[in-house]
Design a protein around this motif. Structure first.
Motif, PDB file in Angstrom:
ATOM      1  N   GLU A 150       0.847  -1.092   0.002  1.00 58.53           N
ATOM      2  CA  GLU A 150       0.037   0.111  -0.174  1.00 58.53           C
ATOM      3  C   GLU A 150       1.025   1.103  -0.016  1.00 58.53           C
ATOM      4  OE1 GLU A 150      -3.959  -1.643   2.440  1.00 58.53           O
ATOM      5  OE2 GLU A 150      -2.046  -0.855   3.526  1.00 58.53           O
ATOM      6  N   ILE A 151       2.031   1.325   0.783  1.00 62.74           N
ATOM      7  CA  ILE A 151       2.951   2.356   0.821  1.00 62.74           C
ATOM      8  C   ILE A 151       3.472   2.831  -0.580  1.00 62.74           C
ATOM      9  CG2 ILE A 151       5.077   3.104   1.818  1.00 62.74           C
ATOM     10  CD1 ILE A 151       4.283   1.636   4.363  1.00 62.74           C
ATOM     11  N   THR A 152       3.977   1.658  -1.160  1.00 62.63           N
ATOM     12  CA  THR A 152       4.633   1.737  -2.800  1.00 62.63           C
ATOM     13  C   THR A 152       3.498   2.291  -3.621  1.00 62.63           C
ATOM     14  OG1 THR A 152       4.310  -0.454  -2.971  1.00 62.63           O
ATOM     15  CG2 THR A 152       6.539   0.182  -2.176  1.00 62.63           C
ATOM     16  N   GLU A 153       2.305   1.767  -3.419  1.00 66.04           N
ATOM     17  CA  GLU A 153       1.391   2.150  -4.326  1.00 66.04           C
ATOM     18  C   GLU A 153       1.184   3.683  -4.251  1.00 66.04           C
ATOM     19  OE1 GLU A 153      -2.034  -0.809  -3.911  1.00 66.04           O
ATOM     20  OE2 GLU A 153      -1.178  -2.009  -5.266  1.00 66.04           O
ATOM     21  N   TRP A 154       0.910   4.108  -3.070  1.00 61.31           N
ATOM     22  CA  TRP A 154       0.566   5.419  -2.751  1.00 61.31           C
ATOM     23  C   TRP A 154       1.884   6.284  -3.152  1.00 61.31           C
ATOM     24  CZ3 TRP A 154       2.941   9.233  -0.001  1.00 61.31           C
ATOM     25  CH2 TRP A 154       2.110  10.188   0.264  1.00 61.31           C
ATOM     26  N   SER A 155       3.030   5.929  -2.928  1.00 66.77           N
ATOM     27  CA  SER A 155       4.116   6.806  -3.365  1.00 66.77           C
ATOM     28  C   SER A 155       4.296   6.828  -4.674  1.00 66.77           C
ATOM     29  CB  SER A 155       5.116   6.058  -2.648  1.00 66.77           C
ATOM     30  OG  SER A 155       5.196   6.088  -1.456  1.00 66.77           O
ATOM     31  N   SER A 156       3.866   5.659  -5.430  1.00 65.69           N
ATOM     32  CA  SER A 156       3.787   5.948  -7.013  1.00 65.69           C
ATOM     33  C   SER A 156       2.931   6.841  -7.388  1.00 65.69           C
ATOM     34  CB  SER A 156       3.785   4.405  -7.543  1.00 65.69           C
ATOM     35  OG  SER A 156       3.730   4.428  -8.876  1.00 65.69           O
ATOM     36  N   LYS A 157       1.547   6.434  -6.965  1.00 59.54           N
ATOM     37  CA  LYS A 157       0.524   7.440  -7.501  1.00 59.54           C
ATOM     38  C   LYS A 157       0.874   8.930  -7.300  1.00 59.54           C
ATOM     39  CE  LYS A 157      -4.269   8.375  -6.341  1.00 59.54           C
ATOM     40  NZ  LYS A 157      -5.485   8.022  -5.421  1.00 59.54           N
ATOM     41  N   HIS A 158       1.518   9.241  -5.975  1.00 55.81           N
ATOM     42  CA  HIS A 158       1.730  10.957  -5.859  1.00 55.81           C
ATOM     43  C   HIS A 158       3.236  11.301  -6.197  1.00 55.81           C
ATOM     44  CE1 HIS A 158      -1.576   9.929  -3.371  1.00 55.81           C
ATOM     45  NE2 HIS A 158      -1.955  11.206  -3.348  1.00 55.81           N
ATOM     46  N   LYS A 159       3.853  10.342  -7.163  1.00 60.54           N
ATOM     47  CA  LYS A 159       5.274  10.624  -7.551  1.00 60.54           C
ATOM     48  C   LYS A 159       6.229  11.181  -6.461  1.00 60.54           C
ATOM     49  CE  LYS A 159       3.322  12.029 -12.087  1.00 60.54           C
ATOM     50  NZ  LYS A 159       3.193  12.907 -13.122  1.00 60.54           N
ATOM     51  N   ILE A 160       6.074  10.157  -5.315  1.00 56.93           N
ATOM     52  CA  ILE A 160       7.196  10.508  -4.192  1.00 56.93           C
ATOM     53  C   ILE A 160       8.019   9.269  -4.244  1.00 56.93           C
ATOM     54  CG2 ILE A 160       7.451  10.432  -1.641  1.00 56.93           C
ATOM     55  CD1 ILE A 160       5.713  12.801  -2.807  1.00 56.93           C
ATOM     56  N   LYS A 161       9.342   9.764  -4.122  1.00 58.12           N
ATOM     57  CA  LYS A 161      10.442   8.491  -3.954  1.00 58.12           C
ATOM     58  C   LYS A 161      10.330   7.930  -2.720  1.00 58.12           C
ATOM     59  CE  LYS A 161      13.107  11.256  -7.341  1.00 58.12           C
ATOM     60  NZ  LYS A 161      14.388  11.920  -7.574  1.00 58.12           N
ATOM     61  N   LEU A 162      10.629   6.725  -2.740  1.00 56.28           N
ATOM     62  CA  LEU A 162      10.730   5.718  -1.321  1.00 56.28           C
ATOM     63  C   LEU A 162      12.334   5.474  -1.051  1.00 56.28           C
ATOM     64  CD1 LEU A 162       7.591   3.780  -1.091  1.00 56.28           C
ATOM     65  CD2 LEU A 162       8.133   5.631   0.524  1.00 56.28           C
ATOM     66  N   ALA A 163      12.845   5.583  -0.018  1.00 57.19           N
ATOM     67  CA  ALA A 163      14.073   4.872   0.282  1.00 57.19           C
ATOM     68  C   ALA A 163      13.751   3.809   1.321  1.00 57.19           C
ATOM     69  CB  ALA A 163      15.064   5.935   0.872  1.00 57.19           C
ATOM     70  N   LEU A 164      13.638   2.674   1.271  1.00 62.03           N
ATOM     71  CA  LEU A 164      13.105   1.519   1.912  1.00 62.03           C
ATOM     72  C   LEU A 164      14.514   0.978   2.529  1.00 62.03           C
ATOM     73  CD1 LEU A 164      10.438  -0.207  -0.011  1.00 62.03           C
ATOM     74  CD2 LEU A 164       9.916   1.634   1.856  1.00 62.03           C
ATOM     75  N   ASN A 165      14.415   0.883   4.071  1.00 57.60           N
ATOM     76  CA  ASN A 165      15.591   0.226   4.773  1.00 57.60           C
ATOM     77  C   ASN A 165      14.891  -0.694   5.397  1.00 57.60           C
ATOM     78  OD1 ASN A 165      17.470   1.829   3.815  1.00 57.60           O
ATOM     79  ND2 ASN A 165      17.076   3.375   5.219  1.00 57.60           N
ATOM     80  N   MET A 166      15.543  -2.213   5.614  1.00 57.24           N
ATOM     81  CA  MET A 166      15.092  -3.180   6.294  1.00 57.24           C
ATOM     82  C   MET A 166      15.812  -3.461   7.617  1.00 57.24           C
ATOM     83  SD  MET A 166      12.456  -4.104   4.161  1.00 57.24           S
ATOM     84  CE  MET A 166      11.835  -5.281   4.782  1.00 57.24           C
ATOM     85  N   LYS A 167      14.915  -3.610   8.685  1.00 57.78           N
ATOM     86  CA  LYS A 167      15.915  -3.510   9.972  1.00 57.78           C
ATOM     87  C   LYS A 167      15.207  -4.620  10.863  1.00 57.78           C
ATOM     88  CE  LYS A 167      17.029  -0.301  13.893  1.00 57.78           C
ATOM     89  NZ  LYS A 167      16.984   0.732  14.422  1.00 57.78           N
ATOM     90  N   TYR A 168      15.902  -5.425  11.648  1.00 56.26           N
ATOM     91  CA  TYR A 168      15.289  -6.312  12.176  1.00 56.26           C
ATOM     92  C   TYR A 168      14.909  -5.571  13.906  1.00 56.26           C
ATOM     93  CZ  TYR A 168      17.227 -10.153  10.294  1.00 56.26           C
ATOM     94  OH  TYR A 168      17.520 -11.204   9.330  1.00 56.26           O
ATOM     95  N   ASP A 169      13.618  -5.973  14.214  1.00 53.47           N
ATOM     96  CA  ASP A 169      12.900  -5.237  15.509  1.00 53.47           C
ATOM     97  C   ASP A 169      12.280  -6.286  16.118  1.00 53.47           C
ATOM     98  OD1 ASP A 169      11.090  -3.592  16.974  1.00 53.47           O
ATOM     99  OD2 ASP A 169      12.227  -2.206  16.123  1.00 53.47           O
ATOM    100  N   ASP A 170      12.571  -6.479  17.682  1.00 54.27           N
ATOM    101  CA  ASP A 170      11.700  -7.471  18.368  1.00 54.27           C
ATOM    102  C   ASP A 170      10.390  -7.235  18.640  1.00 54.27           C
ATOM    103  OD1 ASP A 170      12.017  -6.584  21.563  1.00 54.27           O
ATOM    104  OD2 ASP A 170      13.458  -5.760  20.399  1.00 54.27           O
ATOM    105  N   ALA A 171      10.138  -5.479  18.595  1.00 59.72           N
ATOM    106  CA  ALA A 171       8.843  -5.154  19.095  1.00 59.72           C
ATOM    107  C   ALA A 171       7.823  -4.958  17.926  1.00 59.72           C
ATOM    108  CB  ALA A 171       9.059  -3.989  19.868  1.00 59.72           C
ATOM    109  N   ILE A 172       8.393  -4.836  16.733  1.00 59.52           N
ATOM    110  CA  ILE A 172       7.411  -4.593  15.671  1.00 59.52           C
ATOM    111  C   ILE A 172       7.331  -5.897  14.742  1.00 59.52           C
ATOM    112  CG2 ILE A 172       6.961  -3.138  13.680  1.00 59.52           C
ATOM    113  CD1 ILE A 172       7.077  -1.543  16.206  1.00 59.52           C
TER     114      ILE A 172
END
Length: 607
Positions: free
Chosen positions: A305-327
């Motif tokens: 949903e985030i990538t679709e929204w960003s593409s629709k509004h021509k916003i660039k996404l910088a995605l970073n993946m990170k381990y998290d024990d709470a999320i």
């Protein structure tokens, strides 16, 4: 009869399924191995059902059930990606970034995004992928993709000589080639109206360098009153060309617009058809900043949903993946822009996505553990302990066991063996041969240096590590030996008695006087004091002239032993034995070693 009815029902359902798959693949133009395999299994199943219905032999129904079970497994695996049986890496070159994100999310592959300018690849499409197309997905866990940011604003391009081109042709060239620092001028000239008289640059020029294009007004006479035209949806460059030609004062402002393209005119203060005075009246032109984009709550949205929204509004996404024990895995940890903040088209938002909790693994070397910890942003420390059971440089234990969840603020400590513990003897007063014998017997390395002293030659007067200190086997101790007593030197000094008028008296009065240089008092041994030392660049001499691993180790032990600094040399596999890999080096600050206060520093060397 019931079995026949059941078989007919299955046949009907599977024929519908088969036709649906074929239609979907035709419409999507995506004939992959999974879809072809599914169709093949369904066709075979239908064939066996037909044979059963004709002959009523149970074995054909059973064989058909095997195929439908296999088909069900393929469907399940396609949704869960439990086993990558047939999946290969697609070629995403020139495909949309959103397409890659959807695919990566479905196949549990971590993406690393980089943005680069490209004149050839459309903005937000893929320029490059680090994993080659056709690679088995079972071997792929992460992939880097390079995304196009559009044309490079600083790239050099060739500007032709456009003298005598009309205004429209020149403006079209400017817009098509992305020239961003253009100035339009007009002057009276015999050249045809709106044709180029000259340009400030020809040939190789950066897109963002200033370039002036001067056009002709021809024989047109400027009147004091100008009738305003409609600038709606025109670019700033085209508006300026008109205003410059007719010498109309102007200013530009920006505002949001959902209907007007970014950097195009959305409003003007003087409407079309209005007459204004040249060089007096001023027009304000409002350019569009694009749609007023309010950032939603990404934490409530899926990655797709985030990538679709960003593409629709021509916003660039910088995605970073990170381990998290709470999320939870796949959910947003943080966003660089706050919810409900206003942003514009082309802005870049950094989003950190959770990879879920990270679990501890097994490691057989410190270097592999360090590499893993750094890659996953884990805080860690390396501690040293003596061990009679674990070889020096090997791992004794970790604070976390295999399978333990590493929480966000945890520090993982690894305990490394310093080898067997031994005590440093008191070498002072011992001869060099006695010291060598003693060092060999207790398993430490001893190096020697000389210094003037009143002690007998080759007798130890000082040692780099104090007697009684506990050190690891193979530790280097530097021994200062006496170079012997300094012998007294004599000198004769002539003295004159009487006066200069009596030569004989002077000659007879010459006295030979003998002076003896006193023996220096030995300097008392100072108390051990921990000092900070900054390692100088001369350490590089050892690594730049390496002969072998053992040679480098020997030189390092001597070098740091002389400085009274305790080191642990860790062997790392590599192609250049004796070469430096990591640890302390030039400009590192270290402390000297004293009893009960002796820190060990690690140096990694290729072996």
């Amino acid at each position: 009869m019931k079995k026949k009815a059941f078989a007919y029902t299955l046949l009907g359902i599977n024929l519908i399924g088969l036709i649906s798959i074929i239609v979907i693949q035709v419409l999507k133009k995506d004939f992959n191995i999974l879809s072809i395999g599914s169709c093949s299994i369904l066709i075979l199943f239908c064939i066996f059902l037909c044979i059963y219905l004709k002959n009523e032999k149970m074995k054909f129904l059973n064989i058909g059930m095997v195929f439908i079970t296999l088909y069900s497994f393929i469907l399940f695996n396609n949704q869960t990606n439990l086993i990558n049986l047939f999946s290969k890496m697609p070629d995403f070159t020139d495909k949309s970034y959103i397409e890659v994100v959807k695919w990566a999310s479905k196949n549990n592959i971590t993406l690393k995004e980089l943005y680069e300018y490209s004149d050839l690849t459309k903005e937000n499409n893929i320029i490059y992928q680090s994993v080659k197309s056709g690679t088995d997905l079972k071997d792929v866990k992460k992939m880097k993709v390079v995304i196009s940011s559009g044309i490079n604003p600083s790239k050099e391009i060739m500007i032709p000589d456009m003298t005598n081109y009309d205004l429209e042709k020149v403006l079209t060239f400017i817009e098509k080639n992305g020239l961003s620092n253009v100035k339009i001028e007009y002057e009276e000239n015999e050249t045809k109206e709106d044709h180029l008289i000259r340009q400030s640059k020809i040939g190789s020029t950066r897109r963002d360098e200033e370039i002036v294009f001067t056009f002709s007004r021809g024989n047109m006479e400027l009147t004091d009153e100008i009738t305003m035209v409609d600038f709606t949806n025109q670019t700033k460059l085209r508006v300026l060309a008109f205003l410059t030609k007719y010498e109309i004062k102007n200013e530009f402002t920006y505002d949001y617009s959902s209907s007007i393209k970014k950097d195009h005119v959305m409003n003007q203060s003087i409407k079309k058809g209005t007459k204004i005075k040249r060089l007096e009246d001023k027009i304000t032109i409002t350019l569009s900043k694009g749609s007023k984009i309010k950032l939603p709550d990404f934490k409530k949205m899926s990655l797709e949903e985030i990538t679709e929204w960003s593409s629709k509004h021509k916003i660039k996404l910088a995605l970073n993946m990170k381990y998290d024990d709470a999320i939870k895995e796949g959910k947003v940890i943080s966003v660089s822009v706050k919810e409900n903040d206003l942003i514009s088209e082309g802005d870049t938002i950094t989003v950190i996505i959770s990879k879920g909790p990270l679990k501890m693994l097994n490691f057989d070397s410190v270097s592999k553990f360090e590499e893993w910890a750094k890659e996953n942003n884990i805080m860690y420390s390396i501690e040293h302990e003596f061990s009679n059971d674990v070889e020096a440089g090997k791992i004794i234990k970790f604070t976390h066991k295999k399978g333990d969840v590493i929480k966000n603020n945890d520090t993982v400590s690894v305990y490394v063996s310093d080898g067997k513990k031994t005590g440093v003897p008191n070498f002072v007063g011992m001869s060099k041969s006695e010291i060598k014998s003693k060092c060999n017997s207790i398993g430490i390395n001893c190096t020697f240096q000389y210094q003037n002293s009143d002690k007998k030659k080759d007798v130890a007067i000082r040692q780099s590590i104090a007697a009684g200190s506990e050190v690891a086997s193979n530790t280097t101790v530097s021994i200062i030996l006496s170079s012997g007593t300094n012998k007294a030197s004599t000198s004769k000094t002539n003295t004159n008695s009487g006066n200069n008028n009596n030569n004989n008296s002077n000659n007879n009065g010459n006295n030979n006087q003998q002076q003896t240089t006193p023996t220096p008092t030995p300097t008392p041994e100072p108390e051990c004091e921990v000092k900070q030392i900054t390692i100088t660049r001369d350490l590089n001499n050892i690594f730049s002239n390496t002969e072998s691993y053992n040679s480098t180790v020997s030189q390092l032990n001597s070098y740091f032993g002389a400085k009274n600094v305790k080191i642990n040399i860790e062997a790392v596999s590599g192609e250049h034995p004796g070469s430096y890999v990591g640890g302390i080096g030039p400009r590192s600050v270290v402390t000297t070693c004293c009893p009960n206060n002796c820190k060990t520093y690690t140096i990694k060397i290729e072996k």
